[in-house]
Design an enzyme around this catalytic site. Structure first.
Site, mmCIF file in Angstrom:
data_model
loop_
_atom_site.group_PDB
_atom_site.id
_atom_site.type_symbol
_atom_site.label_atom_id
_atom_site.label_comp_id
_atom_site.label_asym_id
_atom_site.label_seq_id
_atom_site.Cartn_x
_atom_site.Cartn_y
_atom_site.Cartn_z
ATOM 1 N N HIS A 147 -2.008 0.285 17.495
ATOM 2 C CA HIS A 147 -1.263 -0.690 18.284
ATOM 3 C C HIS A 147 -1.209 -0.247 19.744
ATOM 4 O O HIS A 147 -0.899 0.907 20.035
ATOM 5 C CB HIS A 147 0.173 -0.847 17.758
ATOM 6 C CG HIS A 147 0.255 -1.568 16.462
ATOM 7 N ND1 HIS A 147 1.360 -1.517 15.632
ATOM 8 C CD2 HIS A 147 -0.637 -2.394 15.831
ATOM 9 C CE1 HIS A 147 1.142 -2.251 14.564
ATOM 10 N NE2 HIS A 147 -0.051 -2.795 14.656
ATOM 11 N N ARG A 172 -7.543 -2.181 9.273
ATOM 12 C CA ARG A 172 -7.724 -3.629 9.246
ATOM 13 C C ARG A 172 -8.987 -3.929 8.441
ATOM 14 O O ARG A 172 -9.909 -3.114 8.384
ATOM 15 C CB ARG A 172 -7.878 -4.190 10.660
ATOM 16 C CG ARG A 172 -6.681 -3.947 11.586
ATOM 17 C CD ARG A 172 -6.975 -4.524 12.968
ATOM 18 N NE ARG A 172 -5.854 -4.370 13.884
ATOM 19 C CZ ARG A 172 -5.727 -3.357 14.746
ATOM 20 N NH1 ARG A 172 -6.673 -2.417 14.813
ATOM 21 N NH2 ARG A 172 -4.689 -3.292 15.551
ATOM 22 N N HIS A 175 -4.451 -7.147 4.496
ATOM 23 C CA HIS A 175 -3.488 -6.833 5.549
ATOM 24 C C HIS A 175 -2.137 -6.444 4.966
ATOM 25 O O HIS A 175 -1.368 -5.718 5.610
ATOM 26 C CB HIS A 175 -3.342 -8.021 6.506
ATOM 27 C CG HIS A 175 -3.203 -7.617 7.937
ATOM 28 N ND1 HIS A 175 -4.199 -6.959 8.626
ATOM 29 C CD2 HIS A 175 -2.172 -7.726 8.816
ATOM 30 C CE1 HIS A 175 -3.791 -6.712 9.860
ATOM 31 N NE2 HIS A 175 -2.549 -7.159 9.993
ATOM 32 N N LYS A 218 -9.202 -3.413 17.461
ATOM 33 C CA LYS A 218 -9.081 -4.543 18.371
ATOM 34 C C LYS A 218 -9.308 -4.100 19.810
ATOM 35 O O LYS A 218 -8.938 -2.988 20.189
ATOM 36 C CB LYS A 218 -7.693 -5.173 18.239
ATOM 37 C CG LYS A 218 -7.507 -6.019 16.988
ATOM 38 C CD LYS A 218 -6.159 -6.723 17.004
ATOM 39 C CE LYS A 218 -5.994 -7.648 15.808
ATOM 40 N NZ LYS A 218 -4.690 -8.343 15.821
ATOM 41 N N ARG A 266 -2.206 -2.819 4.657
ATOM 42 C CA ARG A 266 -1.972 -2.179 5.962
ATOM 43 C C ARG A 266 -0.469 -2.166 6.268
ATOM 44 O O ARG A 266 0.066 -1.157 6.739
ATOM 45 C CB ARG A 266 -2.742 -2.941 7.040
ATOM 46 C CG ARG A 266 -2.506 -2.458 8.481
ATOM 47 C CD ARG A 266 -3.482 -3.186 9.397
ATOM 48 N NE ARG A 266 -3.102 -3.158 10.788
ATOM 49 C CZ ARG A 266 -3.426 -2.194 11.643
ATOM 50 N NH1 ARG A 266 -4.130 -1.158 11.220
ATOM 51 N NH2 ARG A 266 -3.063 -2.265 12.911
ATOM 52 N N TYR A 318 8.016 -2.744 11.784
ATOM 53 C CA TYR A 318 8.080 -2.006 10.525
ATOM 54 C C TYR A 318 9.402 -1.263 10.368
ATOM 55 O O TYR A 318 9.773 -0.885 9.258
ATOM 56 C CB TYR A 318 6.898 -1.034 10.429
ATOM 57 C CG TYR A 318 5.586 -1.778 10.357
ATOM 58 C CD1 TYR A 318 5.219 -2.467 9.205
ATOM 59 C CD2 TYR A 318 4.721 -1.825 11.449
ATOM 60 C CE1 TYR A 318 4.035 -3.177 9.142
ATOM 61 C CE2 TYR A 318 3.535 -2.533 11.386
ATOM 62 C CZ TYR A 318 3.196 -3.203 10.236
ATOM 63 O OH TYR A 318 2.032 -3.914 10.172
#
Length: 323
Positions: free
Chosen positions: A287, A150, A261, A181, A264, A296
């Site tokens: 994630h 990110r 992004h 995150k 990514r 994806y």
């Protein structure tokens, strides 16, 4: 029974003068109510006779006709307000739109580059006359695409590991240690091309740092620890990186301006195309839920579908053959 056209005019006067809504909003309400009147005429019912089943049928028709969920929701909002007013006027006993909801809008797929475009961008040299700037921006693109970081994780990287470092690159181990995150740390591998780009950048990076004055703290303080810095020696911001990546993609001749992004997304999509290991991609992206990563697989299917359409002899059957 009051004529439908008269009811609509009365309601529009109500929202225009009593509710004092903007003229643009009143115009949109008028168009939506004309649409409602048209639907009602098709089944020979007055607006005051419309039932919940009618509204649901018309929503299905709009959706089947290609109108978006958001567009349908706005129309329903206008209809709902109209029937609330009719109820206050004592002209209907219930609101037929009350419990009707628009179809959920499909979540758009993240945009990813093709493999060829990603390689073209990563291989492009935009600032041949400025080796320092070229080395920095090349390393940024390689790291975003090569490791799927990110932009916030990338800006948090320090040149070396140290106390309080949010993230750093271990060139010897070919690893990037990042803070993602939710303050979750993870380690991702760094590929050969990215290592080469980072090595070139680190060899030139310190040329921009202000010289320290003996007996005084180094100018810039902790900012000098940043891996990616500007000419003044301070840490690059996410906005700066967005601008540099976009500029580089345009100079490289890509049809679509690229943002960090997107690189990514491209990392994840291309990795899945090659390995099909969803769990591994989940770990690399950081994630928490596999559901987030599963988007994806839809990108991967799009890639397969395009390959099928382009290559398979039965993918392009002429319309005359289908009769």
């Amino acid at each position: 029974m009051v004529d439908d056209a008269v009811l609509i005019e009365r309601y529009l006067a109500h929202v225009r003068f009593e509710k004092r809504l903007a003229e643009r909003t009143v115009t949109l309400y008028s168009l939506d109510l004309q649409k409602l009147q048209g639907y009602a005429a098709q089944v020979s019912v007055a607006l005051t006779q419309v039932q919940n089943s009618h509204i649901r049928r018309w929503v299905a028709q709009m959706h089947g006709g290609g109108r978006s969920g958001r567009g349908i929701a706005l129309i329903l909002s206008g209809w709902r307000g109209f029937y609330v007013w009719l109820g206050r006027e004592g002209l209907v006993h219930s609101n037929p739109v009350q419990d009707v909801r628009a179809p959920k809008a499909g979540k758009p797929l993240p945009k990813a580059l093709s493999v060829d475009d990603a390689v073209q961008l990563a291989s492009f040299a935009s600032d041949r006359n400025d080796p320092w700037l070229e080395a920095r921006d090349a390393a940024i693109v390689e790291l975003l695409y090569g490791s799927g970081l990110r932009v916030g994780e990338l800006t948090g990287l320090d040149a070396v590991a140290g106390p309080g470092a949010l993230g750093w690159i271990d060139l010897a181990a070919a690893e990037a240690h990042v803070l993602g995150k939710g303050a979750k740390r993870r380690t991702v591998p760094v590929g050969r091309k990215t290592l080469e780009a980072l090595t070139r950048w680190q060899a030139l990076r310190d040329q921009a740092l202000p010289l320290a004055v003996p007996g005084k703290p180094a100018p810039g303080g902790a900012a000098q620890a940043a891996l990616f810095i500007g000419r003044n020696g301070t840490r690059l911001t996410a906005q700066s990186i967005w601008q540099r990546v976009k500029r580089r993609s345009q100079q490289a001749g890509l049809a679509t301006p690229v943002h960090p992004h997107m690189l990514r997304h491209s990392f994840a999509s291309h990795l899945l195309q090659s390995s099909s290991d969803l769990r591994a991609v989940q770990e690399l992206l950081g994630h928490v839920s596999i559901t987030t990563t599963q988007v994806y697989t839809r990108l991967d299917f799009q890639h397969l579908a395009k390959a099928y359409d382009a290559a398979h002899p039965r993918a392009k059957i002429k319309s005359t053959d289908q009769k």
